[in-house]
Design an enzyme around this catalytic site. Structure first.
Site, PDB file in Angstrom:
ATOM      1  N   TYR A   1      37.998 -35.273   5.123  1.00  0.00           N
ATOM      2  CA  TYR A   1      36.572 -35.049   5.386  1.00  0.00           C
ATOM      3  C   TYR A   1      36.270 -34.009   5.891  1.00  0.00           C
ATOM      4  O   TYR A   1      35.446 -33.038   5.807  1.00  0.00           O
ATOM      5  CB  TYR A   1      36.168 -36.201   6.583  1.00  0.00           C
ATOM      6  CG  TYR A   1      36.319 -37.557   5.934  1.00  0.00           C
ATOM      7  CD1 TYR A   1      35.351 -38.135   5.188  1.00  0.00           C
ATOM      8  CD2 TYR A   1      37.294 -38.906   6.687  1.00  0.00           C
ATOM      9  CE1 TYR A   1      34.903 -39.032   4.318  1.00  0.00           C
ATOM     10  CE2 TYR A   1      37.315 -39.569   5.863  1.00  0.00           C
ATOM     11  CZ  TYR A   1      36.187 -40.106   5.175  1.00  0.00           C
ATOM     12  OH  TYR A   1      36.160 -41.623   4.531  1.00  0.00           O
TER      13      TYR A   1
ATOM     14  N   ARG B   1      38.031 -53.065   9.924  1.00  0.00           N
ATOM     15  CA  ARG B   1      36.318 -53.597  10.320  1.00  0.00           C
ATOM     16  C   ARG B   1      36.074 -55.209  10.581  1.00  0.00           C
ATOM     17  O   ARG B   1      35.030 -55.694   9.953  1.00  0.00           O
ATOM     18  CB  ARG B   1      35.858 -52.856   8.768  1.00  0.00           C
ATOM     19  CG  ARG B   1      35.850 -51.632   8.595  1.00  0.00           C
ATOM     20  CD  ARG B   1      35.869 -50.839   8.832  1.00  0.00           C
ATOM     21  NE  ARG B   1      35.576 -49.011   7.842  1.00  0.00           N
ATOM     22  CZ  ARG B   1      34.689 -48.354   7.719  1.00  0.00           C
ATOM     23  NH1 ARG B   1      33.079 -49.270   7.767  1.00  0.00           N
ATOM     24  NH2 ARG B   1      34.645 -47.678   7.013  1.00  0.00           N
TER      25      ARG B   1
ATOM     26  N   ASP C   1      34.172 -44.756  15.327  1.00  0.00           N
ATOM     27  CA  ASP C   1      34.822 -44.494  13.863  1.00  0.00           C
ATOM     28  C   ASP C   1      35.829 -43.624  14.439  1.00  0.00           C
ATOM     29  O   ASP C   1      35.641 -42.733  14.515  1.00  0.00           O
ATOM     30  CB  ASP C   1      33.462 -43.765  12.857  1.00  0.00           C
ATOM     31  CG  ASP C   1      33.284 -43.360  10.950  1.00  0.00           C
ATOM     32  OD1 ASP C   1      33.483 -44.708  11.043  1.00  0.00           O
ATOM     33  OD2 ASP C   1      33.908 -42.257  11.385  1.00  0.00           O
TER      34      ASP C   1
ATOM     35  N   ARG D   1      22.420 -53.192  15.671  1.00  0.00           N
ATOM     36  CA  ARG D   1      22.656 -51.548  14.691  1.00  0.00           C
ATOM     37  C   ARG D   1      21.224 -51.501  14.561  1.00  0.00           C
ATOM     38  O   ARG D   1      21.028 -50.403  14.556  1.00  0.00           O
ATOM     39  CB  ARG D   1      23.409 -52.044  13.635  1.00  0.00           C
ATOM     40  CG  ARG D   1      22.926 -50.430  12.366  1.00  0.00           C
ATOM     41  CD  ARG D   1      24.077 -49.476  12.127  1.00  0.00           C
ATOM     42  NE  ARG D   1      24.114 -49.432  10.864  1.00  0.00           N
ATOM     43  CZ  ARG D   1      23.238 -48.391  10.894  1.00  0.00           C
ATOM     44  NH1 ARG D   1      21.935 -48.473  11.576  1.00  0.00           N
ATOM     45  NH2 ARG D   1      23.158 -48.249   9.521  1.00  0.00           N
TER      46      ARG D   1
ATOM     47  N   ARG E   1      28.727 -54.775   8.684  1.00  0.00           N
ATOM     48  CA  ARG E   1      27.988 -55.135   8.300  1.00  0.00           C
ATOM     49  C   ARG E   1      27.593 -56.788   8.077  1.00  0.00           C
ATOM     50  O   ARG E   1      26.757 -57.048   7.529  1.00  0.00           O
ATOM     51  CB  ARG E   1      27.092 -54.344   7.000  1.00  0.00           C
ATOM     52  CG  ARG E   1      26.321 -52.980   8.575  1.00  0.00           C
ATOM     53  CD  ARG E   1      26.900 -51.953   7.405  1.00  0.00           C
ATOM     54  NE  ARG E   1      28.286 -51.497   6.729  1.00  0.00           N
ATOM     55  CZ  ARG E   1      28.676 -50.281   5.747  1.00  0.00           C
ATOM     56  NH1 ARG E   1      27.191 -49.609   5.284  1.00  0.00           N
ATOM     57  NH2 ARG E   1      29.829 -50.508   5.858  1.00  0.00           N
TER      58      ARG E   1
HETATM   59  O1  CP3 Z   1      37.608 -52.380  12.425  1.00  0.00           O
HETATM   60  C1  CP3 Z   1      36.239 -52.533  12.990  1.00  0.00           C
HETATM   61  O2  CP3 Z   1      35.479 -53.404  12.704  1.00  0.00           O
HETATM   62  C2  CP3 Z   1      36.144 -51.113  14.611  1.00  0.00           C
HETATM   63  C3  CP3 Z   1      35.635 -50.209  13.645  1.00  0.00           C
HETATM   64  C4  CP3 Z   1      35.875 -49.331  12.421  1.00  0.00           C
HETATM   65  C5  CP3 Z   1      33.860 -48.130  11.674  1.00  0.00           C
HETATM   66  N1  CP3 Z   1      35.180 -47.365  10.952  1.00  0.00           N
HETATM   67  C6  CP3 Z   1      32.562 -48.492  12.613  1.00  0.00           C
HETATM   68  C7  CP3 Z   1      32.546 -48.394  11.226  1.00  0.00           C
HETATM   69  C8  CP3 Z   1      36.438 -48.499  12.223  1.00  0.00           C
HETATM   70  C9  CP3 Z   1      38.063 -48.873  13.054  1.00  0.00           C
HETATM   71  C10 CP3 Z   1      36.392 -47.986  11.148  1.00  0.00           C
HETATM   72  C11 CP3 Z   1      37.470 -46.246  10.588  1.00  0.00           C
HETATM   73  C12 CP3 Z   1      36.969 -45.761   9.601  1.00  0.00           C
HETATM   74  N2  CP3 Z   1      35.581 -45.025   9.825  1.00  0.00           N
HETATM   75  C13 CP3 Z   1      37.466 -45.129   8.597  1.00  0.00           C
HETATM   76  C14 CP3 Z   1      39.416 -45.761   8.180  1.00  0.00           C
HETATM   77  C15 CP3 Z   1      39.394 -47.461   8.162  1.00  0.00           C
HETATM   78  C16 CP3 Z   1      38.848 -47.284   6.733  1.00  0.00           C
HETATM   79  O3  CP3 Z   1      38.177 -47.952   6.324  1.00  0.00           O
HETATM   80  O4  CP3 Z   1      39.159 -47.027   5.758  1.00  0.00           O
HETATM   81  C17 CP3 Z   1      36.789 -44.318   7.147  1.00  0.00           C
HETATM   82  C18 CP3 Z   1      37.889 -43.772   6.517  1.00  0.00           C
HETATM   83  C19 CP3 Z   1      36.139 -44.401   8.463  1.00  0.00           C
HETATM   84  C20 CP3 Z   1      34.723 -43.386   7.621  1.00  0.00           C
HETATM   85  C21 CP3 Z   1      33.793 -43.696   7.038  1.00  0.00           C
HETATM   86  N3  CP3 Z   1      33.022 -44.710   8.840  1.00  0.00           N
HETATM   87  C22 CP3 Z   1      33.084 -44.349   6.238  1.00  0.00           C
HETATM   88  C23 CP3 Z   1      34.024 -43.683   5.141  1.00  0.00           C
HETATM   89  C24 CP3 Z   1      31.744 -44.782   7.062  1.00  0.00           C
HETATM   90  C25 CP3 Z   1      30.647 -44.835   5.246  1.00  0.00           C
HETATM   91  C26 CP3 Z   1      30.722 -46.194   4.389  1.00  0.00           C
HETATM   92  C27 CP3 Z   1      30.727 -47.430   5.202  1.00  0.00           C
HETATM   93  O5  CP3 Z   1      31.981 -48.720   5.256  1.00  0.00           O
HETATM   94  O6  CP3 Z   1      30.082 -47.991   5.471  1.00  0.00           O
HETATM   95  C28 CP3 Z   1      31.445 -45.039   7.794  1.00  0.00           C
HETATM   96  C29 CP3 Z   1      30.460 -45.965   8.436  1.00  0.00           C
HETATM   97  C30 CP3 Z   1      31.116 -47.139   9.155  1.00  0.00           C
HETATM   98  N4  CP3 Z   1      32.235 -47.102  10.496  1.00  0.00           N
HETATM   99  C31 CP3 Z   1      30.245 -48.473   9.323  1.00  0.00           C
HETATM  100  C32 CP3 Z   1      30.945 -48.918  10.327  1.00  0.00           C
HETATM  101  C33 CP3 Z   1      30.104 -50.269  10.808  1.00  0.00           C
HETATM  102  C34 CP3 Z   1      29.198 -48.824   8.214  1.00  0.00           C
HETATM  103  C35 CP3 Z   1      27.755 -48.096   9.462  1.00  0.00           C
HETATM  104  C36 CP3 Z   1      26.916 -48.462   9.649  1.00  0.00           C
HETATM  105  O7  CP3 Z   1      26.852 -49.595  10.357  1.00  0.00           O
HETATM  106  O8  CP3 Z   1      26.142 -48.630   8.558  1.00  0.00           O
END
Ligand code: CP3
Length: 344
Positions: A148, A23, A73, A36, A27
């Protein structure tokens, strides 16, 4: 091209220990939040290759990381399979049509990744034009995507998922087969588009009892690894990140991924003992340790680096994703400490 990360994944000798951060685009960076806001919502950002590429670059340029990870994602796969995906600011992801019955499953298809996820392939191609570090593609693991798909969002105890596993194992197996085929085809498409390494994120696998892991997830992950190896050989390393997997590591090795990603709940010395010398390891600083002062971060980095020495290869990372509240100085401190202490 900085290929230190690729070498570490392959278990070759490196001049220093490479680091990237799960990640790493997100943010905690005001620069990310600006892009974003420009995109409007999160899924639009993922589906706009120029913007997705831009946020992928941000942390590389700022911190000197050794690898980039495609900005996207894991849930875009569920969407491409036919699930109705939305991201809500406070609630996270929501799928409006979860899989609970055979009929629900019949409506899902294995997508043609090159076509239905073409925006991902486009982002990868854009990135490969100017990145100076290797590019990691990724997917969710079948079990994590299944949670999911079945729960319809995030979950506490994964009741619906386990209920399906235990009460309707044939339906669960058929869903997992569809997810596995989708993930394998999706990762293969990413590699053909230019991804040099792929990571399989298994964020929720730690809720499985070890025997359930062996029955309900291991065969599917192993199938993806074997399928990709058959198509691409040793050229493209595969990282399997199993979150909360301290009690599963002996089984996790059976996936035959090249790199085993570990979370922070296990001491690196114990992980080395369990994983042995056939694999490279990725990890494993507590993401919240980035809130420590820089000298304390450095001590923890030194400890992990020392304990990881006997490994075939070590890729430094956090034990899970960086959280949005993280101070930027903490990220800078960990990257600098890994590079300095490992001899860059
Ligand atoms: O690693 C990176 O920089 C690449 C981007 C990336 C995102 N999601 C961007 C994201 C990666 C590799 C993921 C994978 C992801 N997404 C996982 C597996 C990794 C982990 O953290 O366990 C999972 C479970 C998800 C599902 C997901 N996406 C959730 C549960 C959420 C909401 C919770 C949160 O963190 O806000 C997201 C949203 C998400 N994915 C954001 C980002 C940058 C936030 C969205 C925003 O900008 O508001």
């Amino acid at each position: 091209m900085n290929d230190t990360f690729l070498k570490a994944c392959r278990g070759e000798k490196t001049d220093y220990t490479p680091i990237w951060i799960m990640r790493q685009a997100g943010r905690y960076l005001k620069e990310y939040k600006a892009v974003r806001a420009e995109a409007g919502d999160f899924l639009t950002l993922c589906k706009t290759p120029e913007l997705a590429a831009k946020v992928t670059h941000q942390p590389i340029d700022m911190f000197g990381l050794d690898a980039a990870i495609l900005f996207s994602d894991i849930l875009v796969v569920n969407e491409a399979m036919g699930q109705d995906l939305k991201f809500y600011e406070a609630r996270g992801p929501v799928i409006e049509n979860p899989v609970r019955t055979r009929k629900d499953l019949d409506r899902l298809r294995v997508p043609d990744a090159e076509d239905e996820l073409s925006y991902v392939m486009e982002t990868i191609k854009l990135l490969r034009r100017d990145l100076k570090v290797p590019l990691i593609g990724f997917s969710g693991a079948p079990f994590t995507l299944a949670t999911y798909a079945i729960e319809g969002g995030s979950s506490k105890n994964f009741l619906n998922t386990k209920r399906m596993m235990y009460q309707n194992p044939a339906l669960y197996a058929d869903l997992m087969d569809k997810l596995t085929d989708s993930v394998q085809a999706y990762l293969a498409a990413q590699i053909r588009a230019g991804a040099q390494v792929v990571q399989i994120f298994d964020s929720w696998v730690g809720v499985l009892d070890p025997s359930d892991f062996v029955e309900f997830e291991l065969p599917y992950v192993a199938r993806i690894v074997a399928g990709l190896k058959k198509e691409f050989g040793k050229k493209v390393p595969i990282i399997y990140f199993a979150n909360n997997s301290a009690s599963l590591l002996r089984e996790v090795k059976k996936t035959k991924a090249d790199v085993i990603g570990i979370d922070w709940r296990i001491d690196m010395a114990d992980a080395v003992k369990q994983i042995g010398k056939r694999f490279a390891v990725q990890g494993n600083l507590d993401p919240l340790a980035l809130f420590l002062p820089p000298d304390k971060i450095r001590e923890r980095v030194a400890d992990i680096l020392r304990k990881a020495k006997p490994l075939r290869g070590h890729v430094f990372n956090l034990g899970h994703g960086v959280v949005p509240e993280t101070p930027v100085e903490g990220v800078r401190a960990v990257v600098d400490a890994v590079h300095e202490l490992s001899g860059k």
